[in-house]
Design a protein around this motif. Sequence first.
Motif, PDB file in Angstrom:
ATOM      1  N   ALA A  19       0.827  -1.207   0.000  1.00  0.00           N
ATOM      2  CA  ALA A  19       0.000   0.000   0.000  1.00  0.00           C
ATOM      3  C   ALA A  19       0.860   1.255   0.000  1.00  0.00           C
ATOM      4  CB  ALA A  19      -0.933  -0.008   1.215  1.00  0.00           C
ATOM      5  N   GLY A  20       1.958   1.234   0.771  1.00  0.00           N
ATOM      6  CA  GLY A  20       2.858   2.381   0.781  1.00  0.00           C
ATOM      7  C   GLY A  20       3.508   2.603  -0.574  1.00  0.00           C
ATOM      8  N   ALA A  21       3.948   1.526  -1.226  1.00  0.00           N
ATOM      9  CA  ALA A  21       4.548   1.645  -2.556  1.00  0.00           C
ATOM     10  C   ALA A  21       3.515   2.141  -3.565  1.00  0.00           C
ATOM     11  CB  ALA A  21       5.110   0.295  -2.995  1.00  0.00           C
ATOM     12  N   MET A  22       2.285   1.639  -3.440  1.00  0.00           N
ATOM     13  CA  MET A  22       1.217   2.054  -4.352  1.00  0.00           C
ATOM     14  C   MET A  22       0.901   3.534  -4.172  1.00  0.00           C
ATOM     15  SD  MET A  22      -0.758   0.922  -6.730  1.00  0.00           S
ATOM     16  CE  MET A  22      -2.190   1.485  -7.629  1.00  0.00           C
ATOM     17  N   ALA A  23       0.898   4.005  -2.926  1.00  0.00           N
ATOM     18  CA  ALA A  23       0.637   5.426  -2.664  1.00  0.00           C
ATOM     19  C   ALA A  23       1.718   6.295  -3.289  1.00  0.00           C
ATOM     20  CB  ALA A  23       0.542   5.673  -1.162  1.00  0.00           C
ATOM     21  N   ALA A  24       2.976   5.863  -3.163  1.00  0.00           N
ATOM     22  CA  ALA A  24       4.077   6.621  -3.774  1.00  0.00           C
ATOM     23  C   ALA A  24       3.953   6.616  -5.298  1.00  0.00           C
ATOM     24  CB  ALA A  24       5.415   6.032  -3.346  1.00  0.00           C
ATOM     25  N   PHE A  25       3.573   5.479  -5.864  1.00  0.00           N
ATOM     26  CA  PHE A  25       3.385   5.400  -7.314  1.00  0.00           C
ATOM     27  C   PHE A  25       2.266   6.336  -7.764  1.00  0.00           C
ATOM     28  CE2 PHE A  25       0.996   3.431 -10.853  1.00  0.00           C
ATOM     29  CZ  PHE A  25       1.954   3.546 -11.853  1.00  0.00           C
ATOM     30  N   SER A  26       1.190   6.410  -6.999  1.00  0.00           N
ATOM     31  CA  SER A  26       0.085   7.303  -7.356  1.00  0.00           C
ATOM     32  C   SER A  26       0.539   8.754  -7.387  1.00  0.00           C
ATOM     33  CB  SER A  26      -1.067   7.133  -6.351  1.00  0.00           C
ATOM     34  OG  SER A  26      -1.564   5.807  -6.389  1.00  0.00           O
ATOM     35  N   ASP A  27       1.412   9.124  -6.447  1.00  0.00           N
ATOM     36  CA  ASP A  27       1.914  10.494  -6.419  1.00  0.00           C
ATOM     37  C   ASP A  27       2.796  10.802  -7.630  1.00  0.00           C
ATOM     38  OD1 ASP A  27       0.623  11.181  -4.096  1.00  0.00           O
ATOM     39  OD2 ASP A  27       2.311  10.672  -2.797  1.00  0.00           O
ATOM     40  N   LEU A  28       3.471   9.790  -8.152  1.00  0.00           N
ATOM     41  CA  LEU A  28       4.412   9.988  -9.260  1.00  0.00           C
ATOM     42  C   LEU A  28       3.800   9.675 -10.623  1.00  0.00           C
ATOM     43  CD1 LEU A  28       7.528   8.244  -7.662  1.00  0.00           C
ATOM     44  CD2 LEU A  28       7.195  10.709  -7.933  1.00  0.00           C
ATOM     45  N   ARG A  29       2.613   9.100 -10.639  1.00  0.00           N
ATOM     46  CA  ARG A  29       2.080   8.545 -11.883  1.00  0.00           C
ATOM     47  C   ARG A  29       1.946   9.579 -12.992  1.00  0.00           C
ATOM     48  NH1 ARG A  29      -2.932   4.282 -12.669  1.00  0.00           N
ATOM     49  NH2 ARG A  29      -2.832   4.235 -14.957  1.00  0.00           N
ATOM     50  N   ASP A  30       1.488  10.786 -12.652  1.00  0.00           N
ATOM     51  CA  ASP A  30       1.314  11.781 -13.710  1.00  0.00           C
ATOM     52  C   ASP A  30       2.639  12.122 -14.383  1.00  0.00           C
ATOM     53  OD1 ASP A  30       1.946  12.875 -11.168  1.00  0.00           O
ATOM     54  OD2 ASP A  30       1.615  14.878 -11.953  1.00  0.00           O
ATOM     55  N   LEU A  31       3.717  12.168 -13.596  1.00  0.00           N
ATOM     56  CA  LEU A  31       5.039  12.449 -14.175  1.00  0.00           C
ATOM     57  C   LEU A  31       5.546  11.265 -15.004  1.00  0.00           C
ATOM     58  CD1 LEU A  31       6.663  14.072 -11.011  1.00  0.00           C
ATOM     59  CD2 LEU A  31       5.844  15.260 -13.053  1.00  0.00           C
ATOM     60  N   LEU A  32       5.278  10.061 -14.520  1.00  0.00           N
ATOM     61  CA  LEU A  32       5.743   8.874 -15.242  1.00  0.00           C
ATOM     62  C   LEU A  32       4.994   8.698 -16.558  1.00  0.00           C
ATOM     63  CD1 LEU A  32       6.072   6.401 -12.235  1.00  0.00           C
ATOM     64  CD2 LEU A  32       7.890   7.667 -13.403  1.00  0.00           C
ATOM     65  N   GLU A  33       3.723   9.076 -16.591  1.00  0.00           N
ATOM     66  CA  GLU A  33       2.952   8.944 -17.829  1.00  0.00           C
ATOM     67  C   GLU A  33       3.487   9.885 -18.903  1.00  0.00           C
ATOM     68  OE1 GLU A  33      -0.993   9.526 -16.395  1.00  0.00           O
ATOM     69  OE2 GLU A  33      -1.427   7.372 -16.362  1.00  0.00           O
ATOM     70  N   GLN A  34       4.074  10.995 -18.493  1.00  0.00           N
ATOM     71  CA  GLN A  34       4.679  11.895 -19.469  1.00  0.00           C
ATOM     72  C   GLN A  34       5.925  11.273 -20.086  1.00  0.00           C
ATOM     73  OE1 GLN A  34       5.347  15.677 -17.521  1.00  0.00           O
ATOM     74  NE2 GLN A  34       3.239  15.794 -16.778  1.00  0.00           N
ATOM     75  N   ARG A  35       6.594  10.397 -19.341  1.00  0.00           N
ATOM     76  CA  ARG A  35       7.801   9.743 -19.850  1.00  0.00           C
ATOM     77  C   ARG A  35       7.455   8.556 -20.753  1.00  0.00           C
ATOM     78  NH1 ARG A  35      12.717  10.244 -17.735  1.00  0.00           N
ATOM     79  NH2 ARG A  35      13.118   8.011 -17.912  1.00  0.00           N
ATOM     80  N   ASN A  36       6.553   7.690 -20.274  1.00  0.00           N
ATOM     81  CA  ASN A  36       6.224   6.480 -21.025  1.00  0.00           C
ATOM     82  C   ASN A  36       4.839   6.009 -20.595  1.00  0.00           C
ATOM     83  OD1 ASN A  36       6.016   3.882 -22.138  1.00  0.00           O
ATOM     84  ND2 ASN A  36       8.223   3.539 -21.990  1.00  0.00           N
ATOM     85  N   PRO A  37       3.783   6.481 -21.270  1.00  0.00           N
ATOM     86  CA  PRO A  37       2.422   6.132 -20.828  1.00  0.00           C
ATOM     87  C   PRO A  37       2.118   4.644 -20.873  1.00  0.00           C
ATOM     88  CG  PRO A  37       2.406   7.277 -22.955  1.00  0.00           C
ATOM     89  CD  PRO A  37       3.788   7.382 -22.426  1.00  0.00           C
ATOM     90  N   ASP A  38       2.640   3.930 -21.886  1.00  0.00           N
ATOM     91  CA  ASP A  38       2.338   2.504 -22.003  1.00  0.00           C
ATOM     92  C   ASP A  38       2.969   1.712 -20.850  1.00  0.00           C
ATOM     93  OD1 ASP A  38       0.928   2.986 -24.324  1.00  0.00           O
ATOM     94  OD2 ASP A  38       2.652   2.607 -25.632  1.00  0.00           O
TER      95      ASP A  38
END
Length: 782
Positions: A328-347
């Motif tokens: 859950a902690g890792a998932m929460a961190a991923f959610s915070d970063l997801r918008d930035l990561l989608e700009q790098r590689n959405p797929d």
Amino acid sequence: MKLKPVCATTRYGLILLALMGIALALIAPTVSAQTRSPGQIAEHIRATLVSIQLHEAGDPTTAQAHLNELYGEYTALAPTIGHYNTSADSAIRAGFRAAGNALATADMPGFAMARAQIWTALLNGGYGVVSGALHEGDTLTARQWLVVREFRHANRFARPNADATKAVYAAANGALSTEEALAAVNADLLDTYQARLNEALQALIAADQQGFPSRRAETAALAAGYFAILTPAYAEQRGEAAAMRAQAAFAALQEAAYRGEPIASLLAEVQDLLRGFRAAPLSPAEQVRRSGQMLRFLQLVPIEYERGVRNGQVTVDLEIREAITFHAGAMAAFSDLRDLLEQRNPDLTTTVAARFTELGNALANTGNRTEIAEPATIRSTTEALLSDLRTLLPPEWQKQTSGADFDVIRSALDQMEQAVRAGEYALAESARLEAYAIMEIGPEAKLIAFAPQYKPIIEGYFWYGQNDHKGLAYLIEQRASPAEIAATRAALDQALAEAEQALAGSNAPLAITTNAAVIVFREGLEAVLILASLMGSLKAPGQRRFRRPLWIGAGVAMLATVLTWILAQSALMAMARLGETLEAIVSLIAIAVLLLITNWFFHDVYWKDWMASFHQQKKHILGGQTGQWLGLITLGFASIYREGFETVLFLQALTLEGSITTVLAGVGIGLTLTLFVGLAVFVMQAKLPHKKMLIVTGILIGAVLLQMVGHTVNVLQVIGWLPLHPIRWLDLPYWTGFWFGLYPTWEGIGLQAAAAVFVIGSYYLAEYLQRREQQRYVIAHS
């Protein structure tokens, strides 16, 4: 006994008292509302609306009466909210009207929707008041209204953020500008309400699956209300047209949820509009921290899982809960970063999200015993997820930092306290050892090198005692009460927080001031001597008039140096988000230049060649018939600005280590000393021991160089650009690093020694080459 008749005066008095009592009863709610704080009124409105929905749905008359009272309470807040945020005021009033209509028709989903609209509009109004008041410099109003807010839900990996509160109070005390306070408030509240928006959308999905009509309507309205708070940020990032489309999508979702219509497609549209949007962008330091948390927590999932499952059976339930919590902690961190990561590689980001879901479902199934996955399956799934993340994450996010280690240590200590409260002291000891093991393999090496004073304190709290607190190992062994263990845990948390802060690396303010003074005086002394040499060569009566353009050029160079400082500071401010990375880059450049000029300082070749160059230029200019003044102005400018530019470069590295005020204090001291020398040379015509002064200040510059090398190595190790190997047998006091940049690491001391060898060796090499040239000259002319 016969009672006497009441006289007319008494009767009128009683009537007057009765009327006063009635008047007080009528105005009491208003007076109470006026004396209560905005936060108390807003919270009372929220809690009473919940009570009406839960307990008075079958009594519309009483419910309507209470709703009217709440609206009367809101009138105490309305003028302020209306002044700063008219749309929020309109939404609150519309929400009360909708709530009244819903009560009249026994429409509980409609009342739930109106209740959510009132509450989120109150939050929007409170945010508007705080922002507007800060913008006007009214910190008192901002403090009073800041309590009309929500916080992110706390968990083991994210605590409630109090940055806005700290910033407003700091602004009120004059410790922070209102602009800085406003930026902190925006970052805190926008981050909070975006997190609440995401939670509301997840709650809407759950309510839709469970078929709860009131809950559907409420969560959809909450999502729309939270987005209303974020709309200005959305419009700023994506434009007004996109913001209007998003508002329309939220309104359609709210309407469909209220009417009980299918919401899947509308929900997908809303989520697609939010993809890649972050109201309060994470700073680079926060991005690295979240990334470190995500990777560290994921690495711990299979470890915890394997401890809790054997032969297809759950043997230690606590370990499974720990694996679920780390996921859950890792998932929460991923959610915070997801918008930035989608700009790098959405797929690839979509693939990572699917793997997170797959892993989470497997852990949940084991937790509720519906299907127990093999540890090898959990490990392979986690490793595949980590592999994708290492491909997806930027390299700078994957640098090893202590922040994630400290987060995991705190998480393990949370597990320890939880086990103590359950009376499971064996599990508590296991969690304590896990926390200490992470401490040993992670931050301990940096503590030994950069903040050794914290190591015995932290170890004492972990083991058998420190100061007035018994150690955790001793307390668990003695099966101490949860309160005793919590007290030692609190002391340990304080020591961990101080150690984490100390690992950021810093220099003593006085050391920074001294270094700045030495640099300015050394460069200023050289400028004075160059200018004095040029002026001294213009003693002939016919040449004295040429001194004026040299002075003009020197004055322009001083102004250009000030302008260069301002531009350099502006550039650093623009790149401030790079944090310690910027400090490392600027320091490396400064060290490179310092190595060169320190090499020059210690032998005559530099000084003679440089002065000869200036005199040659002067002769060439004087020999010409035109452009003499412009040429001499240029010569005066070049002779001074070179020193000024070098000074500005060196000082930028110091401003990144300490405050500008600290550096400017040193600049003031250095300029004062330079002014005294200048007055002695140009006004009093004193003959000073110039060469000795150059040598002494050159030695001081060499000391500055060694201190700067040590501190820069420290920063490079903190950001992960250099490895860290502490010299465990060398116990240096903390002040050696604080003052002199001297840390007990092989890299730091080794590079400082290499810098010293380079400078001293180049001096002896230059002396050797000069003597050899002289010998060749003598032989050639003998």
